[in-house]
Design an enzyme around this catalytic site. Structure first.
Site, PDB file in Angstrom:
ATOM      1  N   TYR A   1      32.878  25.620 -28.297  1.00  5.48           N
ATOM      2  CA  TYR A   1      31.445  25.322 -28.015  1.00  5.48           C
ATOM      3  C   TYR A   1      30.705  24.551 -29.194  1.00  5.48           C
ATOM      4  CZ  TYR A   1      26.281  26.391 -28.438  1.00  5.48           C
ATOM      5  OH  TYR A   1      25.082  26.200 -28.581  1.00  5.48           O
TER       6      TYR A   1
ATOM      7  N   THR B   1      22.451  23.517 -32.460  1.00  8.65           N
ATOM      8  CA  THR B   1      22.843  24.929 -32.746  1.00  8.65           C
ATOM      9  C   THR B   1      23.037  25.108 -34.300  1.00  8.65           C
ATOM     10  OG1 THR B   1      24.193  26.862 -32.495  1.00  8.65           O
ATOM     11  CG2 THR B   1      25.158  24.873 -31.751  1.00  8.65           C
ATOM     12  N   ASP B   2      22.784  26.255 -34.831  1.00 10.80           N
ATOM     13  CA  ASP B   2      23.500  26.361 -36.423  1.00 10.80           C
ATOM     14  C   ASP B   2      25.038  26.605 -36.480  1.00 10.80           C
ATOM     15  OD1 ASP B   2      23.508  29.001 -35.175  1.00 10.80           O
ATOM     16  OD2 ASP B   2      22.468  30.037 -36.761  1.00 10.80           O
ATOM     17  N   GLU B   3      25.520  26.784 -35.045  1.00 12.07           N
ATOM     18  CA  GLU B   3      27.177  27.190 -35.323  1.00 12.07           C
ATOM     19  C   GLU B   3      27.894  25.764 -35.614  1.00 12.07           C
ATOM     20  OE1 GLU B   3      28.247  29.533 -32.007  1.00 12.07           O
ATOM     21  OE2 GLU B   3      26.331  30.444 -31.565  1.00 12.07           O
TER      22      GLU B   3
ATOM     23  N   LYS C   1      29.104  20.812 -29.637  1.00 15.30           N
ATOM     24  CA  LYS C   1      27.802  20.510 -29.943  1.00 15.30           C
ATOM     25  C   LYS C   1      27.993  19.722 -31.275  1.00 15.30           C
ATOM     26  CE  LYS C   1      24.338  22.051 -28.655  1.00 15.30           C
ATOM     27  NZ  LYS C   1      23.594  21.489 -27.406  1.00 15.30           N
TER      28      LYS C   1
HETATM   29  P1  NAD Z   1      21.807  28.138 -20.890  1.00 16.11           P
HETATM   30  O1  NAD Z   1      23.204  28.171 -20.770  1.00 16.11           O
HETATM   31  O2  NAD Z   1      20.666  28.932 -20.738  1.00 16.11           O
HETATM   32  O3  NAD Z   1      21.087  26.841 -20.287  1.00 16.11           O
HETATM   33  C1  NAD Z   1      21.674  25.767 -20.168  1.00 16.11           C
HETATM   34  C2  NAD Z   1      20.925  24.949 -19.037  1.00 16.11           C
HETATM   35  O4  NAD Z   1      21.660  23.535 -18.854  1.00 16.11           O
HETATM   36  C3  NAD Z   1      21.090  25.439 -17.506  1.00 16.11           C
HETATM   37  O5  NAD Z   1      19.812  25.479 -16.848  1.00 16.11           O
HETATM   38  C4  NAD Z   1      22.198  24.704 -16.883  1.00 16.11           C
HETATM   39  O6  NAD Z   1      21.926  24.537 -15.554  1.00 16.11           O
HETATM   40  C5  NAD Z   1      21.895  23.167 -17.350  1.00 16.11           C
HETATM   41  N1  NAD Z   1      23.135  22.301 -17.327  1.00 16.11           N
HETATM   42  C6  NAD Z   1      24.341  22.735 -17.807  1.00 16.11           C
HETATM   43  N2  NAD Z   1      25.213  21.834 -17.633  1.00 16.11           N
HETATM   44  C7  NAD Z   1      24.335  20.728 -17.252  1.00 16.11           C
HETATM   45  C8  NAD Z   1      24.736  19.205 -16.658  1.00 16.11           C
HETATM   46  N3  NAD Z   1      25.883  18.775 -16.771  1.00 16.11           N
HETATM   47  N4  NAD Z   1      23.650  18.602 -16.182  1.00 16.11           N
HETATM   48  C9  NAD Z   1      22.332  19.278 -16.102  1.00 16.11           C
HETATM   49  N5  NAD Z   1      22.205  20.362 -16.576  1.00 16.11           N
HETATM   50  C10 NAD Z   1      23.128  21.205 -17.058  1.00 16.11           C
HETATM   51  O7  NAD Z   1      21.303  27.588 -22.627  1.00 16.11           O
HETATM   52  P2  NAD Z   1      20.344  27.938 -23.426  1.00 16.11           P
HETATM   53  O8  NAD Z   1      20.756  29.280 -24.264  1.00 16.11           O
HETATM   54  O9  NAD Z   1      18.937  27.764 -23.017  1.00 16.11           O
HETATM   55  O10 NAD Z   1      20.569  26.522 -24.556  1.00 16.11           O
HETATM   56  C11 NAD Z   1      19.833  25.583 -24.316  1.00 16.11           C
HETATM   57  C12 NAD Z   1      20.212  24.454 -25.547  1.00 16.11           C
HETATM   58  O11 NAD Z   1      19.853  25.197 -27.042  1.00 16.11           O
HETATM   59  C13 NAD Z   1      21.739  24.211 -25.622  1.00 16.11           C
HETATM   60  O12 NAD Z   1      21.782  22.903 -25.797  1.00 16.11           O
HETATM   61  C14 NAD Z   1      22.074  25.218 -26.747  1.00 16.11           C
HETATM   62  O13 NAD Z   1      23.394  24.450 -27.243  1.00 16.11           O
HETATM   63  C15 NAD Z   1      21.048  25.258 -27.782  1.00 16.11           C
HETATM   64  N6  NAD Z   1      20.731  26.487 -28.540  1.00 16.11           N
HETATM   65  C16 NAD Z   1      20.942  27.717 -27.968  1.00 16.11           C
HETATM   66  C17 NAD Z   1      20.822  28.730 -28.777  1.00 16.11           C
HETATM   67  C18 NAD Z   1      20.992  30.220 -28.272  1.00 16.11           C
HETATM   68  O14 NAD Z   1      20.639  31.318 -28.852  1.00 16.11           O
HETATM   69  N7  NAD Z   1      20.939  30.413 -26.935  1.00 16.11           N
HETATM   70  C19 NAD Z   1      20.602  28.667 -29.965  1.00 16.11           C
HETATM   71  C20 NAD Z   1      20.515  27.309 -30.673  1.00 16.11           C
HETATM   72  C21 NAD Z   1      20.708  26.228 -29.959  1.00 16.11           C
HETATM   73  P1  TYD Z   2      26.473  35.728 -28.399  1.00 21.13           P
HETATM   74  O1  TYD Z   2      25.072  36.115 -27.741  1.00 21.13           O
HETATM   75  O2  TYD Z   2      27.521  35.225 -27.505  1.00 21.13           O
HETATM   76  O3  TYD Z   2      25.866  34.705 -29.167  1.00 21.13           O
HETATM   77  P2  TYD Z   2      26.875  33.664 -30.348  1.00 21.13           P
HETATM   78  O4  TYD Z   2      28.250  33.966 -30.354  1.00 21.13           O
HETATM   79  O5  TYD Z   2      26.322  32.489 -29.813  1.00 21.13           O
HETATM   80  O6  TYD Z   2      26.326  33.983 -31.486  1.00 21.13           O
HETATM   81  O7  TYD Z   2      26.789  37.011 -29.385  1.00 21.13           O
HETATM   82  C1  TYD Z   2      26.060  37.224 -30.497  1.00 21.13           C
HETATM   83  C2  TYD Z   2      27.044  38.031 -31.373  1.00 21.13           C
HETATM   84  O8  TYD Z   2      27.389  39.357 -30.594  1.00 21.13           O
HETATM   85  C3  TYD Z   2      28.296  37.549 -31.849  1.00 21.13           C
HETATM   86  O9  TYD Z   2      28.658  37.797 -33.061  1.00 21.13           O
HETATM   87  C4  TYD Z   2      29.356  38.012 -30.772  1.00 21.13           C
HETATM   88  C5  TYD Z   2      28.753  39.537 -30.400  1.00 21.13           C
HETATM   89  N1  TYD Z   2      29.007  40.187 -29.114  1.00 21.13           N
HETATM   90  C6  TYD Z   2      29.493  41.450 -29.131  1.00 21.13           C
HETATM   91  O10 TYD Z   2      29.889  42.172 -29.954  1.00 21.13           O
HETATM   92  N2  TYD Z   2      29.739  41.880 -27.789  1.00 21.13           N
HETATM   93  C7  TYD Z   2      29.439  41.121 -26.399  1.00 21.13           C
HETATM   94  O11 TYD Z   2      29.615  41.687 -25.636  1.00 21.13           O
HETATM   95  C8  TYD Z   2      28.773  40.004 -26.475  1.00 21.13           C
HETATM   96  C9  TYD Z   2      28.429  39.040 -25.496  1.00 21.13           C
HETATM   97  C10 TYD Z   2      28.644  39.384 -27.940  1.00 21.13           C
END
Ligand code: NAD
Ligand code: TYD
Length: 361
Positions: A163, A137-139, A167
Site C-alpha cells: 500500500y 499518507t504518512d505511511e 502511494k
Molecule cells: P477508502 O478506501 O475508504 O475510499 C477509496 C475510494 O476510492 C472508494 O470510494 C473507492 O470506490 C474509490 N476507488 C477505488 N479505486 C478506484 C478507481 N480505480 N477509480 C475510481 N475510484 C476508485 O479510502 P479513504 O480511507 O477514504 O482514503 C482516501 C485517500 O486518503 C486515499 O488516497 C488514502 O491513501 C488517503 N489517506 C487515507 C488515510 C486514512 O486513514 N484512511 C490517511 C491518510 C491518507
Molecule cells: P489500520 O486501521 O488498518 O490502519 P493503518 O494500518 O493504515 O495504520 O490499522 C491501524 C493500526 O491498528 C495498525 O497498527 C494495525 C492495527 N490493527 C489491529 O491491531 N487489529 C486490526 O484488526 C486492524 C484492522 C488493525
C-alpha cells in the site's frame, strides 16, 4: 478555454472523500463532480444527504479510464482536481497487491496525463489558477522508533507495505509532473483518520462494532504500535486550506498530534461502548481483547510534524482525540443500518480471510 467553478473529486464515495464532499457542500457550496468506481469501499449511501442537490454529481467510473477522465474534464472544465481515489487498506495490500498498483499508480498517472493535457489548453490566467491536489499518507515515510522525531516534509521516503509503496510511487509521479511540466500540483501526507463513514475493516470502526456485538477484538501483535490519529473533519478542513492557499509544487504534512498505542485506543473504545451502550450481562468489553498474529512488516510508529501547514497556512486540528473518539462511537451506534448495508458478502469474506488464521494463534 476558461475553467468553471467546478471541482472534480475522485474517490468521493469512500471514507475521507465522502466526508470531504459533504463538508464542501456545507462550506464552499460550489459545484462538485465526483468520480468514483464504487469498489467495495465506495458507498453512495454516504452521500444520501445530497440527494436532489444539483451541485453534486456522482459518476461511476475508473480513474484508470483515460478517455472517461478526458471527457469529464472537457465537459465540466473544473478549476481543480482533488484526488482521493485509492485502494487504502494495508492488510488487503498484503493479501492482493495488484489492485493497489493499478489504482494507486496507474490511476494517478492517468489522472496526471489527462489533467496536463486539459491544463495546457486553458487560458493563461486559468492555467496559473488551476490546482491538482493529491491526497496521500504518512505511511510513505516508513516506520519510526520510539524516540525518533516525527515525519516532516523532508523526511526520506521509505515505504514498507505494498500500500505505502504504491502511494509513494504516486507521490513521486505528482512531484515529477510539477517539476517537469509545471502542472500546479499540491500533495498532502496525512496521518491515520477516523470518524463517520469509515469502512469497518479499519481499526476503530472494527473495534467499535465487535465490542458492541460481543465479538473478539483482534489486536495485532502486542498492541504497542503507535498511530497519530486525526478526526476526519479536520483532514477535510486541511485539504480545503491547502487547495485554496497552498503553494504549487509543495507538500504538506497533516497530523492530529494524537499519538496513541493501538492497545490504548482499543481499551478506550471498550470503555466508551460500555458507557454508551451498557450490557451488564456481557461484562466489561475489555475482556474481549484478543492478541492475534501480527501483520507482516507491521510499521511500529507513525507521527506527523505538521508545523509547516500550521506556520504557512494557519491550519491546526480543532478536535481532540478524546472528543473525536466519543463522537465516532456515537455515530456508529446511531448508524447501525448503514453498517448492516455495507456488511455485504464481500465484507464477510474479507473478515473470514484476514482473521480466521490470526485468531487461531
Ligand atoms: P477508502 O478506501 O475508504 O475510499 C477509496 C475510494 O476510492 C472508494 O470510494 C473507492 O470506490 C474509490 N476507488 C477505488 N479505486 C478506484 C478507481 N480505480 N477509480 C475510481 N475510484 C476508485 O479510502 P479513504 O480511507 O477514504 O482514503 C482516501 C485517500 O486518503 C486515499 O488516497 C488514502 O491513501 C488517503 N489517506 C487515507 C488515510 C486514512 O486513514 N484512511 C490517511 C491518510 C491518507
Ligand atoms: P489500520 O486501521 O488498518 O490502519 P493503518 O494500518 O493504515 O495504520 O490499522 C491501524 C493500526 O491498528 C495498525 O497498527 C494495525 C492495527 N490493527 C489491529 O491491531 N487489529 C486490526 O484488526 C486492524 C484492522 C488493525
Amino acid at each position: 478555454m476558461n475553467f468553471t467553478d467546478t471541482v472534480l473529486v475522485t474517490g468521493g464515495a469512500g471514507f475521507i472523500g465522502s466526508n470531504f464532499v459533504l463538508s464542501w457542500m456545507e462550506n464552499a457550496g460550489t459545484p462538485l463532480l465526483n468520480l468514483d468506481l464504487l469498489t467495495y469501499a465506495g458507498n453512495p449511501a454516504n452521500l444520501a444527504a445530497l440527494e436532489g442537490d444539483t451541485r453534486h454529481r456522482l459518476v461511476r467510473g475508473d480513474i484508470c479510464d483515460g478517455d472517461l477522465v478526458a471527457a469529464l474534464l472537457r465537459e465540466h472544465r473544473p478549476r481543480a482536481m482533488v484526488h482521493f481515489a485509492a485502494e487504502s487498506h494495508v492488510d488487503r495490500s498484503i493479501v492482493a497487491p495488484d489492485a493497489f498498483l493499478r489504482t494507486n499508480i496507474e490511476g494517478t498517472f492517468t489522472l496526471l496525463e489527462r489533467a496536463k493535457a486539459y491544463w495546457l489548453g486553458l487560458e493563461e490566467s486559468d492555467r496559473r489558477a488551476f490546482r491538482f491536489l493529491h491526497v496521500s499518507t504518512d505511511e510513505v515515510y516508513g516506520s519510526l522508533g520510539t524516540n525518533d522525531p516525527a515525519f516532516c516534509e523532508t523526511t526520506a521516503y521509505a515505504p514498507n507495505s505494498p500500500y505505502s509503496a504504491s502511494k509513494a510511487a504516486s507521490d513521486h509521479l505528482v512531484r515529477a509532473y510539477h517539476h517537469t511540466f509545471g502542472l500546479p500540483t499540491l500533495t498532502t501526507n496525512c496521518s491515520n483518520n477516523y470518524g463517520p463513514f469509515q469502512f469497518p475493516e479499519k481499526l476503530i470502526p472494527l473495534m467499535i462494532l465487535h465490542a458492541l456485538e460481543g465479538k473478539p477484538l483482534p489486536v495485532y501483535g502486542d498492541g504497542s504500535n503507535v498511530r497519530d490519529w486525526l478526526f476526519v473533519e479536520d483532514h477535510c478542513v486541511a485539504i480545503r486550506t491547502v487547495l485554496e492557499r497552498g503553494r504549487p509544487g509543495e507538500t504538506y504534512n497533516i497530523g492530529g498530534r494524537s499519538e496513541r498505542r493501538n492497545l490504548d485506543v482499543v481499551t478506550t473504545l471498550c470503555d466508551l461502548v460500555d458507557e454508551m451502550q451498557p450490557d451488564p450481562a456481557q461484562g466489561p468489553r475489555r475482556r474481549l481483547i484478543t492478541f492475534v498474529k501480527d501483520r507482516p512488516g507491521h510499521d511500529q510508529r507513525y507521527a506527523i510534524d505538521s508545523s509547516k501547514i500550521a506556520r504557512e497556512l494557519g491550519w491546526t486540528p480543532a478536535e481532540t482525540f478524546e472528543r473525536g473518539l466519543r463522537r465516532t462511537v456515537r455515530w456508529y451506534l446511531d448508524h447501525l443500518e448503514w453498517v448492516e448495508q455495507i456488511r455485504s458478502g464481500e465484507y464477510l469474506k474479507w473478515i473470514e480471510e484476514n482473521y480466521a488464521e490470526r485468531l487461531a494463534r
